[in-house]
Design a protein around this motif. Structure first.
Motif, PDB file in Angstrom:
ATOM      1  N   THR A  20      -0.516   2.378 -10.999  1.00 55.06           N
ATOM      2  CA  THR A  20      -1.299   3.075  -9.962  1.00 55.06           C
ATOM      3  C   THR A  20      -1.930   4.349 -10.525  1.00 55.06           C
ATOM      4  O   THR A  20      -3.067   4.681 -10.194  1.00 55.06           O
ATOM      5  CB  THR A  20      -0.443   3.417  -8.726  1.00 55.06           C
ATOM      6  OG1 THR A  20       0.554   4.391  -9.061  1.00 55.06           O
ATOM      7  CG2 THR A  20       0.226   2.173  -8.165  1.00 55.06           C
ATOM      8  N   ALA A  40       2.595 -11.365  -4.322  1.00 56.88           N
ATOM      9  CA  ALA A  40       2.564 -11.266  -2.867  1.00 56.88           C
ATOM     10  C   ALA A  40       3.905 -10.718  -2.369  1.00 56.88           C
ATOM     11  O   ALA A  40       4.964 -11.139  -2.826  1.00 56.88           O
ATOM     12  CB  ALA A  40       2.292 -12.635  -2.258  1.00 56.88           C
ATOM     13  N   GLY A  41       3.839  -9.771  -1.452  1.00 61.95           N
ATOM     14  CA  GLY A  41       5.047  -9.168  -0.902  1.00 61.95           C
ATOM     15  C   GLY A  41       5.564  -7.995  -1.703  1.00 61.95           C
ATOM     16  O   GLY A  41       6.525  -7.340  -1.285  1.00 61.95           O
ATOM     17  N   SER A  42       4.970  -7.694  -2.846  1.00 59.76           N
ATOM     18  CA  SER A  42       5.396  -6.544  -3.632  1.00 59.76           C
ATOM     19  C   SER A  42       4.872  -5.258  -3.006  1.00 59.76           C
ATOM     20  O   SER A  42       3.914  -5.274  -2.230  1.00 59.76           O
ATOM     21  CB  SER A  42       4.901  -6.660  -5.071  1.00 59.76           C
ATOM     22  OG  SER A  42       3.480  -6.630  -5.115  1.00 59.76           O
ATOM     23  N   GLU A  43       5.495  -4.140  -3.357  1.00 56.43           N
ATOM     24  CA  GLU A  43       5.075  -2.873  -2.782  1.00 56.43           C
ATOM     25  C   GLU A  43       3.685  -2.461  -3.254  1.00 56.43           C
ATOM     26  O   GLU A  43       2.910  -1.883  -2.499  1.00 56.43           O
ATOM     27  CB  GLU A  43       6.102  -1.783  -3.117  1.00 56.43           C
ATOM     28  CG  GLU A  43       7.437  -1.996  -2.417  1.00 56.43           C
ATOM     29  CD  GLU A  43       8.475  -0.950  -2.781  1.00 56.43           C
ATOM     30  OE1 GLU A  43       8.154  -0.018  -3.552  1.00 56.43           O
ATOM     31  OE2 GLU A  43       9.619  -1.061  -2.306  1.00 56.43           O
ATOM     32  N   ALA A  45       1.263  -4.365  -3.753  1.00 58.79           N
ATOM     33  CA  ALA A  45       0.258  -5.170  -3.060  1.00 58.79           C
ATOM     34  C   ALA A  45      -0.321  -4.441  -1.852  1.00 58.79           C
ATOM     35  O   ALA A  45      -1.456  -4.701  -1.443  1.00 58.79           O
ATOM     36  CB  ALA A  45       0.859  -6.505  -2.621  1.00 58.79           C
ATOM     37  N   SER A  46       0.458  -3.522  -1.272  1.00 64.03           N
ATOM     38  CA  SER A  46      -0.023  -2.770  -0.112  1.00 64.03           C
ATOM     39  C   SER A  46      -0.306  -1.313  -0.451  1.00 64.03           C
ATOM     40  O   SER A  46      -0.460  -0.485   0.448  1.00 64.03           O
ATOM     41  CB  SER A  46       0.998  -2.852   1.033  1.00 64.03           C
ATOM     42  OG  SER A  46       2.265  -2.392   0.616  1.00 64.03           O
ATOM     43  N   ALA A  47      -0.389  -1.004  -1.746  1.00 63.21           N
ATOM     44  CA  ALA A  47      -0.671   0.373  -2.165  1.00 63.21           C
ATOM     45  C   ALA A  47      -2.112   0.750  -1.834  1.00 63.21           C
ATOM     46  O   ALA A  47      -3.002  -0.109  -1.792  1.00 63.21           O
ATOM     47  CB  ALA A  47      -0.423   0.531  -3.664  1.00 63.21           C
ATOM     48  N   HIS A  48      -2.334   2.033  -1.612  1.00 60.79           N
ATOM     49  CA  HIS A  48      -3.673   2.547  -1.328  1.00 60.79           C
ATOM     50  C   HIS A  48      -4.332   2.903  -2.654  1.00 60.79           C
ATOM     51  O   HIS A  48      -4.016   3.924  -3.268  1.00 60.79           O
ATOM     52  CB  HIS A  48      -3.588   3.776  -0.417  1.00 60.79           C
ATOM     53  CG  HIS A  48      -4.923   4.373  -0.088  1.00 60.79           C
ATOM     54  ND1 HIS A  48      -5.900   3.667   0.584  1.00 60.79           N
ATOM     55  CD2 HIS A  48      -5.452   5.610  -0.356  1.00 60.79           C
ATOM     56  CE1 HIS A  48      -6.969   4.428   0.732  1.00 60.79           C
ATOM     57  NE2 HIS A  48      -6.736   5.605   0.168  1.00 60.79           N
ATOM     58  N   ALA A  56      -3.166 -10.410  -4.249  1.00 61.21           N
ATOM     59  CA  ALA A  56      -1.729 -10.699  -4.213  1.00 61.21           C
ATOM     60  C   ALA A  56      -1.522 -12.210  -4.264  1.00 61.21           C
ATOM     61  O   ALA A  56      -1.955 -12.932  -3.354  1.00 61.21           O
ATOM     62  CB  ALA A  56      -1.110 -10.110  -2.961  1.00 61.21           C
TER      63      ALA A  56
END
Length: 360
Positions: A20, A40-43, A45-48, A56
């Motif tokens: 990141t 998919a489902g990793s943290e 994957a939803s990072a800004h 994902a």
């Protein structure tokens, strides 16, 4: 230039956090389009991550050979100029196969210093560039690389602004039920043998004999949890050594501790040491892997032999006996981190490698 990163870690710390930082750093430079392929489902994957498209994909772990087919299919759609593999949870293996199948110039960053079998040179062969995060990692990977493949070390980085939290020791001591007059020693790492928490637990009786007003907090989770709990109880340390679990609020917690102890037996670099340094926290560690590139004995911290609870206990006592010197090493560590482990310098180093590959 279109860059596609592959990071398959489940949690947003360690190597995934470094990804990141790199993505954000490249976003501040002109001329880069970025894509991130993750599980998919990793943290992550939803990072800004502004300016970075996140893809994902289903992934069940290092034995999921079907992932390489999904990866290759997506890469043929994206057609990046450079593929950057961040070695975690099988990404290096599947990334190597993808490099062969697509012909995309591929970079691999290796973050760990555990030895690899010489046959693994076939895994690294398809990569145009292999980067290590420390000289310690470089020594492990060098025998597996071809001439011209191994690049200069690019250290991991830390965001100083993220770790600029103001300490609140009253709240911290209350949260963990620590007497206000206690000195706080802490360790943040996976509870696995190579991180060395067993040595710290075994050192604590000797420390408490000389300094009874000390509390030791062990943050993290892992397969050694039950064994460490039993060891703490058997040594009669339950009132002074606490297992605190994994925490996401490390930047808030770190400024409130007095001494970081990280007696790792093996360590690629030691990002937690960068984080401690960003807070000016004094550190005791071991000369494992890349740690000596961060901690220089009696300058930016203290080093003790690996797997030596007696030496560790003695050094902790010396640090507690000399608080002024100990604090000075924490301040020196901060300055070292600020100069040598910035996100900007890491980003520019990778940008240079990307450009060198696309102009070949």
């Amino acid at each position: 230039m279109k860059i596609c990163h592959v990071e398959l870690g489940r949690h947003l710390y360690g190597g995934a956090k470094q990804v990141t930082y790199l993505v954000e750093g490249l976003a501040n430079l002109e001329g880069f389009e970025q894509h991130l392929i993750c599980a998919a489902g990793s943290e992550i994957a939803s990072a800004h991550l502004p300016g970075c498209a996140i893809h994902a994909l289903p992934y069940s772990g290092e034995l999921d050979i079907t992932f390489v087919f999904r990866l290759v299919k997506l890469l043929r759609v994206l057609q990046p100029d450079v593929l950057h593999i961040h070695s975690r949870r099988g990404a290096d293996v599947w990334g190597s196969m993808a490099a062969i199948r697509t012909g995309i110039p591929t970079v691999c960053t290796r973050r760990v210093d555990n030895p690899e079998h010489r046959l693994n040179r076939f895994k690294y062969a398809p990569f145009k560039a292999v980067i290590s995060i420390s000289e310690g990692v470089q020594r492990v990977i060098a025998p597996l690389c071809k001439s011209g493949q191994l690049q200069n070390v690019i250290h991991s980085a830390v965001d100083l602004k993220e770790y600029a939290c103001v300490p609140d020791k009253a709240r911290f001591h209350a949260e963990f039920n620590i007497p206000l007059d206690h000195t706080v020693i802490a360790n943040f790492a996976q509870l696995i043998p190579r991180k060395g928490q067993q040595d710290l637990i075994d050192a604590m009786p000797q420390v408490l004999d000389q300094f009874p007003k000390v509390t030791c907090l062990l943050f993290g989770k892992g397969k050694q949890l039950d064994a460490y709990r039993e060891r703490i109880i058997s040594l009669g340390l339950a009132s002074h050594v606490r297992l605190c679990g994994f925490r996401h609020d490390v930047p808030r917690l770190l400024p409130n501790i007095d001494l970081m102890v990280h007696p790792a037996h093996a360590e690629g670099l030691g990002v937690i040491l960068l984080q401690a340094g960003a807070c000016g926290i004094p550190v005791i560690s071991c000369p494992s892997g890349g740690i000596p590139e961060i901690i220089q004995h009696h300058k930016t911290g203290f080093l003790v032999p690996v797997n030596s609870p007696n030496d560790l206990a003695s050094q902790i006592c010396v640090a507690l006996e000399n608080p002024s010197l100990t604090r000075q090493t924490g301040l020196a560590l901060y300055e070292h981190i600020k100069r040598q482990f910035s996100i900007e310098s890491m980003t520019l180093a990778y940008a240079d490698i990307y450009q060198s590959l696309t102009f070949k």
